[in-house]
Structures are given as structure tokens and as C-alpha cells.
Scaffold this motif. Sequence first.
Motif, PDB file in Angstrom:
ATOM      1  N   ILE A 114       0.848  -1.197   0.000  1.00 54.24           N
ATOM      2  CA  ILE A 114       0.000   0.000   0.000  1.00 54.24           C
ATOM      3  C   ILE A 114       0.880   1.243   0.000  1.00 54.24           C
ATOM      4  O   ILE A 114       1.651   1.471   0.937  1.00 54.24           O
ATOM      5  N   ASN A 115       0.786   2.014  -1.071  1.00 57.87           N
ATOM      6  CA  ASN A 115       1.372   3.347  -1.081  1.00 57.87           C
ATOM      7  C   ASN A 115       0.337   4.277  -0.469  1.00 57.87           C
ATOM      8  O   ASN A 115      -0.597   4.705  -1.129  1.00 57.87           O
ATOM      9  N   ASN A 174       0.477   7.341   0.693  1.00 56.74           N
ATOM     10  CA  ASN A 174       0.633   8.793   0.652  1.00 56.74           C
ATOM     11  C   ASN A 174      -0.707   9.464   0.371  1.00 56.74           C
ATOM     12  O   ASN A 174      -1.449   9.041  -0.526  1.00 56.74           O
ATOM     13  N   VAL A 200      -8.659   5.365  -5.321  1.00 53.23           N
ATOM     14  CA  VAL A 200      -7.716   4.324  -4.914  1.00 53.23           C
ATOM     15  C   VAL A 200      -7.721   3.254  -5.998  1.00 53.23           C
ATOM     16  O   VAL A 200      -8.755   2.661  -6.293  1.00 53.23           O
ATOM     17  N   SER A 235      -5.847  -0.232  -7.913  1.00 52.47           N
ATOM     18  CA  SER A 235      -5.118  -1.452  -7.565  1.00 52.47           C
ATOM     19  C   SER A 235      -4.577  -2.114  -8.819  1.00 52.47           C
ATOM     20  O   SER A 235      -5.141  -1.984  -9.913  1.00 52.47           O
ATOM     21  N   SER A 237      -2.813   2.295  -4.348  1.00 53.55           N
ATOM     22  CA  SER A 237      -2.355   3.667  -4.134  1.00 53.55           C
ATOM     23  C   SER A 237      -3.469   4.639  -4.482  1.00 53.55           C
ATOM     24  O   SER A 237      -4.397   4.300  -5.234  1.00 53.55           O
ATOM     25  N   GLU A 243      -4.553   7.750  -6.527  1.00 51.69           N
ATOM     26  CA  GLU A 243      -4.057   8.373  -7.748  1.00 51.69           C
ATOM     27  C   GLU A 243      -4.960   9.518  -8.174  1.00 51.69           C
ATOM     28  O   GLU A 243      -6.177   9.479  -8.007  1.00 51.69           O
ATOM     29  N   SER A 279       3.476   5.605   4.231  1.00 48.72           N
ATOM     30  CA  SER A 279       2.549   6.734   4.183  1.00 48.72           C
ATOM     31  C   SER A 279       3.184   7.982   4.769  1.00 48.72           C
ATOM     32  O   SER A 279       3.943   7.911   5.740  1.00 48.72           O
TER      33      SER A 279
END
Length: 220
Positions: free
Chosen positions: A50-51, A53, A84, A86, A96, A98, A134
Motif C-alpha cells: 500500500i502506497n 501517501n 484508490v 489497484s 495507491s 491516484e 505513508s
Amino acid sequence: MNKNKIIKSWNNNFMAFFVPFVFVLNTLTAKAQNILEKTIQADGIESISINGNQIFSIFVSTSKTDKIKVTSTLDGEYQNEFQVVSSENNHTLILSLEHLSFLEIPDDKRNAHKVIAATLHMEIPEQLALHILSDIGSVDLKGAFKSLYIELLQGRCTIEGESTTATINTFDGDISVVTKNASVEANSNHGKITIDDFSNVISIWKLKSINGNITVVKPD
């Protein structure tokens, strides 16, 4: 017009206004958040990355399931410009947040909360490897994991469960762990460290924080 008729007329007028108002309010509330739910077959998935940010809160729990359930909630002025997403690569599910539109988002850190406020909830099978990075997010984990690797800049990390190995690093946030059997290496530059004595060592936990407190205790 007598008093009873006045009250009855006022009540009728109030209800005529109030019912549409409630309907409009509920509609606006429903539209106030961008919620996406997705179910992914977990066959062949060995790890999740999991990104995180720009994701404010990340919650992951495990269960005896063969599916991965993902629920993301987006709020803020530009909530519909983000999603989000995947993808899968080499037995790893990658998630993430985006920016999906061509609309330019002002880079104003003072008003960052107006841009996007995102949360991520996941239910995953037991004994998967989990990797989370994160900048602003806090992480809550519950269940049985094969391994954990977590790096957080601002947020805290709370874990209730088991992992064969775990490496948790935070800058400002506290680290709180409730687990049964563990060998713990903990270091905090400016925080307090509290660790229970564990008689049986099954898992290895390496915990480090710059400013946060670190607590590792047995379940009640």
C-alpha cells in the motif's frame, strides 16, 4: 382564526418544508463522500503493498477468507478527481491513491484538507505479507499476518494480532502493539518505551520511532 387552527396551519407548513429539506440534506450527505467498494479474488496473492501517501487512515483486518475486500472513502473539494487504484505484479497486490483527471490541483499545503481526505479499509486473508508506506496516514491492523513492514512519517501505528516478523518505523507517531509471543527490539529517540515480558518467543518485532512512544503488551 383561533389558536388551534393557527398551530395546525403552522405544523402543516413546517412539515411541508421540513420533509423536502430532510430529503435534500440526506442527498447532499450521500454525495458528500466518494465511496468505492471492490472485491478481489486472492488466489495467487502472497503480499499486499500500500502506497498510503495522502491517505489519512488505513485499516487492515484478516479473516479466513479467499477474497480481498477494499473500501475507500474520499472526501474534500477534489474528491472526485482521485481514486484508490489497484494492480497486481508478481503475486503482489499494489494499492495507491491516484489523481485520475486532468484538472490541475493547487499545491497549497495550508489547505491540503480541502483537496482530499482519504481513508482505506481492507479485509484480507490470513498469513499474507503486508507492506505500507505513508506520509500522513495512521495505520490500524488486526489479525494474523505473515510479515509486516510499515513506515509512517506523521501517523501512529496500532496493531492487535500476530506476525512472524514485523518492522515498524515512525517519525512522529506512537507505536502500540498487542500480541501474544514476541521478541521485541525497540528504540525511540524522544519517546517512552514500555514492553511486557514474553516467555515464549515465536515472532520477531523491530520497532523504531523518532518522537513517538512504543508500547508492546500481551492481550488481556
